[in-house]
Design an enzyme around this catalytic site. Structure first.
Site, PDB file in Angstrom:
ATOM      1  N   GLY A  10      58.073  75.602  40.813  1.00  0.00           N
ATOM      2  CA  GLY A  10      56.735  75.882  41.497  1.00  0.00           C
ATOM      3  C   GLY A  10      55.593  75.099  41.186  1.00  0.00           C
ATOM      4  N   THR A 154      54.171  76.344  33.940  1.00  0.00           N
ATOM      5  CA  THR A 154      54.698  77.673  34.629  1.00  0.00           C
ATOM      6  C   THR A 154      53.464  78.769  34.278  1.00  0.00           C
ATOM      7  OG1 THR A 154      55.893  79.710  34.667  1.00  0.00           O
ATOM      8  CG2 THR A 154      55.895  78.395  32.667  1.00  0.00           C
ATOM      9  N   ASP A 156      53.557  81.825  34.729  1.00  0.00           N
ATOM     10  CA  ASP A 156      54.075  82.805  33.929  1.00  0.00           C
ATOM     11  C   ASP A 156      53.911  82.818  32.502  1.00  0.00           C
ATOM     12  OD1 ASP A 156      54.563  83.940  36.475  1.00  0.00           O
ATOM     13  OD2 ASP A 156      56.830  83.663  36.147  1.00  0.00           O
ATOM     14  N   ARG A 191      40.110 104.747  47.263  1.00  0.00           N
ATOM     15  CA  ARG A 191      41.509 104.722  47.092  1.00  0.00           C
ATOM     16  C   ARG A 191      42.072 104.343  45.828  1.00  0.00           C
ATOM     17  NH1 ARG A 191      42.702 101.589  52.862  1.00  0.00           N
ATOM     18  NH2 ARG A 191      41.885 103.429  54.165  1.00  0.00           N
ATOM     19  N   GLY A 199      55.250  87.164  38.222  1.00  0.00           N
ATOM     20  CA  GLY A 199      55.924  87.293  37.136  1.00  0.00           C
ATOM     21  C   GLY A 199      57.172  87.807  37.203  1.00  0.00           C
ATOM     22  N   ARG A 200      58.458  86.794  37.200  1.00  0.00           N
ATOM     23  CA  ARG A 200      59.655  87.432  37.467  1.00  0.00           C
ATOM     24  C   ARG A 200      60.268  88.003  36.426  1.00  0.00           C
ATOM     25  NH1 ARG A 200      64.492  85.985  40.453  1.00  0.00           N
ATOM     26  NH2 ARG A 200      63.130  84.996  41.959  1.00  0.00           N
ATOM     27  N   GLU A 252      55.710  91.116  39.594  1.00  0.00           N
ATOM     28  CA  GLU A 252      56.737  91.134  40.799  1.00  0.00           C
ATOM     29  C   GLU A 252      58.042  91.516  40.183  1.00  0.00           C
ATOM     30  OE1 GLU A 252      57.106  87.470  42.561  1.00  0.00           O
ATOM     31  OE2 GLU A 252      57.655  86.514  40.511  1.00  0.00           O
ATOM     32  N   ARG A 304      47.976  80.408  42.428  1.00  0.00           N
ATOM     33  CA  ARG A 304      48.207  78.921  41.842  1.00  0.00           C
ATOM     34  C   ARG A 304      47.514  78.085  43.027  1.00  0.00           C
ATOM     35  NH1 ARG A 304      54.681  79.414  41.637  1.00  0.00           N
ATOM     36  NH2 ARG A 304      55.224  79.125  43.735  1.00  0.00           N
TER      37      ARG A 304
END
Length: 384
Positions: A10, A154, A156, A191, A199-200, A252, A304
């Site tokens: 990525g 990365t 992350d 709300r 963030g896998r 995520e 990103r």
């Protein structure tokens, strides 16, 4: 000396400044730098028997070519997630089809071709900028005898062996700005907002972003959550806020207790599905359990997008400069790194020797679902 360079995986802000630093330092030493386009797909698509037709897969890099690139995000070399060790036949360039024996999984390893390309082009050292996948393959080439240097990137911040990866600071900065901006609409409508961040496997981006933006709750990839418990906490957060709203940040890759990560779309050629959708699912659950409407927002690629912030500029240029300095000293087979606030190097294989995840005990309250910095003394300036 001729260096090769590519960016894989990525895109993140800071890739271009890193490329520029490598090229400038190399040029000062009288070296050449040859860029491969589209990550590992570049050398894999290059046909040594057709140099003229393969020129489109290369970019000749000099000071003029990189003069202004550090002002932009992304990568001038472009990028893919191609892994030369695990290619399916139909994804290979036509001139490579039928030349490799498939594994039991039906994939082929094109490494012999990659090495042939580097030899044909006279690449003395290959500089690879990427995350786990890109750098793991670079480490494999190192074992095969190719001289390589790895640079971790990365958003992350999850490459094992370094405290910091290019792209992380900008991703956090973008996320904090977006979370803060979303307070406007969330508060106006009284709300609950659920903001999903990339963030896998590591929730570090969500953790630090929620900490800095002072979100009410943060759900990270490392800790499965109980929807009913979270709903009760968030409902109380909303009622305690005079403006009657609450903010929730979620990785995520986060999962409900007893559930699994949310994916969508077709799996790619490596069997990976895209992560995403947990924010929307959580929003629906919070509305069902609290009776309060939710705003769900996935920041995704906006995290990103655009130019790097000052810290990513600094680290990117530091890593690029360090890489060339070490090569000039005769050292290869390493990954640039930041450890305890200092630039250093570690063996290239380090990235494959472990996993980098949030230190839950030190940084997260798993009962309250929010950041908790147990001890600041002795931690790096940016905590991570």
């Amino acid at each position: 000396m001729r260096l090769g360079i590519l960016t894989g995986g990525g895109d993140v802000p800071g890739l271009n400044p890193c490329i520029k630093a490598v090229v400038r330092r190399a040029t000062e030493l009288g070296w050449e730098v040859l860029g491969f386009r589209r990550g590992w797909a570049g050398p894999m698509s290059y046909n040594p028997d057709d140099p003229e037709g393969s020129e489109k897969h290369l970019m000749r890099l000099n000071n003029d070519a990189v003069r202004t690139i550090d002002r932009k995000g992304g990568t001038i070399l472009h990028t893919t997630r191609t892994d030369p060790q695990w290619m399916v036949e139909e994804k290979l360039p036509d001139f490579l089809k039928g030349k490799f024996k498939p594994s039991e999984k039906g994939t082929v390893d094109t490494t012999p071709h990659i090495l042939r390309v580097f030899e044909h082009l006279g690449i003395d050292v290959m500089v690879t900028i990427g995350g786990d996948g890109t750098l793991n393959y670079a480490a494999q080439l190192d074992r095969e005898g190719m001289k390589i240097v790895s640079i971790p990137k990365t958003m992350d911040n999850d490459v094992f062996g370094t405290d910091y990866c290019i792209g992380f600071s900008t991703a956090v900065t973008r996320s904090v700005d977006a979370i803060s901006a979303l307070r406007t609409s969330t508060g106006s409508h009284e709300r609950i907002a659920v903001v999903e961040l990339f963030g896998r496997n590591s929730g570090e981006t969500a953790l630090i972003s929620s900490y800095l933006a002072d979100a009410d709750r943060a759900i990270i990839a490392e800790v499965p959550f109980n929807a009913e418990k979270l709903a009760a906490l968030v409902a109380a957060d909303r009622m305690e806020n005079p403006a009657r709203y609450a903010m929730v940040v979620i990785s995520e890759g986060a999962m409900m207790e007893g559930g699994e990560a949310q994916t969508y779309g077709q799996a790619d050629e490596y069997g990976r599905k895209r992560l995403g959708g947990i924010g929307h699912l959580l929003g629906e659950e919070l509305t069902r359990l609290t009776g309060v409407d939710t705003i769900t927002q996935s920041l995704a690629y906006l995290m990103r997008a655009g130019a790097p912030d000052a810290l990513d500029q600094m680290v990117a240029k530091g890593f690029g400069t360090l890489a060339v300095q070490e090569i000039a000293a005769g050292r290869t087979g390493f990954m640039t790194a930041v450890r305890d606030g200092n630039y250093t190097t570690v063996p290239a294989s380090t990235c494959a020797s472990g996993g980098k995840r949030v230190d839950v005990a030190s940084f997260y309250d798993a009962e309250a679902y929010r950041p908790r910095i147990a001890e600041v003394k002795g931690k790096p300036m940016f905590l991570y």
